[in-house]
Enzyme design. Sequence first.
Site, PDB file in Angstrom:
ATOM      1  N   LYS A  48     -44.668 -54.965  52.683  1.00  0.00           N
ATOM      2  CA  LYS A  48     -44.881 -53.583  52.245  1.00  0.00           C
ATOM      3  C   LYS A  48     -45.901 -53.469  51.118  1.00  0.00           C
ATOM      4  O   LYS A  48     -46.407 -52.386  50.856  1.00  0.00           O
ATOM      5  CB  LYS A  48     -43.556 -52.955  51.833  1.00  0.00           C
ATOM      6  CG  LYS A  48     -42.605 -52.783  52.992  1.00  0.00           C
ATOM      7  CD  LYS A  48     -43.146 -51.824  54.037  1.00  0.00           C
ATOM      8  CE  LYS A  48     -42.155 -51.631  55.169  1.00  0.00           C
ATOM      9  NZ  LYS A  48     -42.612 -50.673  56.169  1.00  0.00           N
TER      10      LYS A  48
HETATM   11  N1  PMP Z   1     -38.180 -56.000  57.548  1.00  0.00           N
HETATM   12  C1  PMP Z   1     -37.889 -55.445  56.368  1.00  0.00           C
HETATM   13  C2  PMP Z   1     -37.066 -56.234  55.404  1.00  0.00           C
HETATM   14  C3  PMP Z   1     -38.321 -54.150  56.058  1.00  0.00           C
HETATM   15  O1  PMP Z   1     -38.013 -53.599  54.871  1.00  0.00           O
HETATM   16  C4  PMP Z   1     -39.071 -53.433  57.025  1.00  0.00           C
HETATM   17  C5  PMP Z   1     -39.522 -52.045  56.707  1.00  0.00           C
HETATM   18  N2  PMP Z   1     -38.624 -51.021  57.013  1.00  0.00           N
HETATM   19  C6  PMP Z   1     -39.342 -54.046  58.261  1.00  0.00           C
HETATM   20  C7  PMP Z   1     -38.892 -55.334  58.474  1.00  0.00           C
HETATM   21  C8  PMP Z   1     -40.065 -53.352  59.375  1.00  0.00           C
HETATM   22  O2  PMP Z   1     -41.423 -53.155  59.081  1.00  0.00           O
HETATM   23  P1  PMP Z   1     -42.110 -51.819  59.557  1.00  0.00           P
HETATM   24  O3  PMP Z   1     -41.519 -50.719  58.751  1.00  0.00           O
HETATM   25  O4  PMP Z   1     -43.560 -52.015  59.270  1.00  0.00           O
HETATM   26  O5  PMP Z   1     -41.821 -51.617  60.999  1.00  0.00           O
END
Ligand code: PMP
Length: 344
Positions: A48
């Site tokens: 992120k």
């Molecule tokens: N794994 C974790 C620990 C996350 O915080 C997130 C984000 N919600 C994701 C995977 C999935 O990533 P994305 O939001 O880019 O689909």
Amino acid sequence: MKKELQVYDNILQLVGDTPLIQLQKMTEDISGTFYAKVEAFNPGHSAKDRVAHFILSQAEEKGLLQPGDTIVETTSGNTGFSIAMVSAVKGYKCILAVSDKSSKDKIDMLRAMGAEVHVCPANVAADDPRSYYEVAKRIHLETPGSIYINQYFNELNIDAHYHSTGPEIWKQTEGKITHLVACSGTGGTISGTARYLKEMNPEIKILGIDAYGSVLKKYHETRQFDENEIYSYKIEGLGKNLIPTATDFDAIDEFVKVTDESAAQMARTIAKEEGLFVGYTSGAAMQGVKQYALQGQFTKDSKVVVLFPDHGSRYMAKIYNDQWMEDQGFELHENLKAIPNSQK
Ligand code: PMP
């Protein structure tokens, strides 16, 4: 050769360029070569960082942000941490509405990074005034000079990965990648990375991971929103109870669903067998690899990149806590216990 001393202007210059690490023991019984893209190497310990850094830089370039302005977001924790980090460096105020499913560690960390945190119930409808979406929207409307990142519905979330994660993986595998395996929450990671990789080579297969209790897989297959798919589950950051526009369903070839228990056990196995201390969804991604392998997705020539989204330290009170595992009724094989009984 001696490396020249390198100095960074600030921590944000370290976002991205995470390593690709070949998995050894865990994939011995599967055809193909498997590499983990380990996003815990970002300075905020998750993928992120890329999104927060990219979106706030874009807003600055468009003149939408002045020092002292407020950044508002809903988040399961990681995005919040990354926004708090970028805000600290750049001098913005950071207000976060988080789900009460987020671990206490994550919430404490957000506060430590200077964010104002509002904890909201996870098990209410998205349009309920108590939901973290509605709380964030209200704070944004009530706060002059604020921007709302809205990661589930922000196309820039996809672009962040299109411009960084995708090109990095392409370069690191010298264009030889055959499959990408990635979790989908907002969908930004898998969609942006997929768009870039498919542009480079449309043959690359994009394999998504969803949670039992989430609507994404069913929506991908039917383009119907099926409320019956929704129920509560434990994995944070994976799957969704709504359809995010930050997910490009056309860029994803398939989804599998993984259980809370198998993902938790798999995260522990990754730590013990590969020495990679990663989060709950990394376990989910690895469990997905095993399920895709059983379906016959991979051959000996496959070069598979598995995205590990964050670091294990954020889950000490959950998947890395034996008592928590027992409380969930999750089986803990002796070799997966934090402290084997023989040493107690
Ligand atoms: N794994 C974790 C620990 C996350 O915080 C997130 C984000 N919600 C994701 C995977 C999935 O990533 P994305 O939001 O880019 O689909």
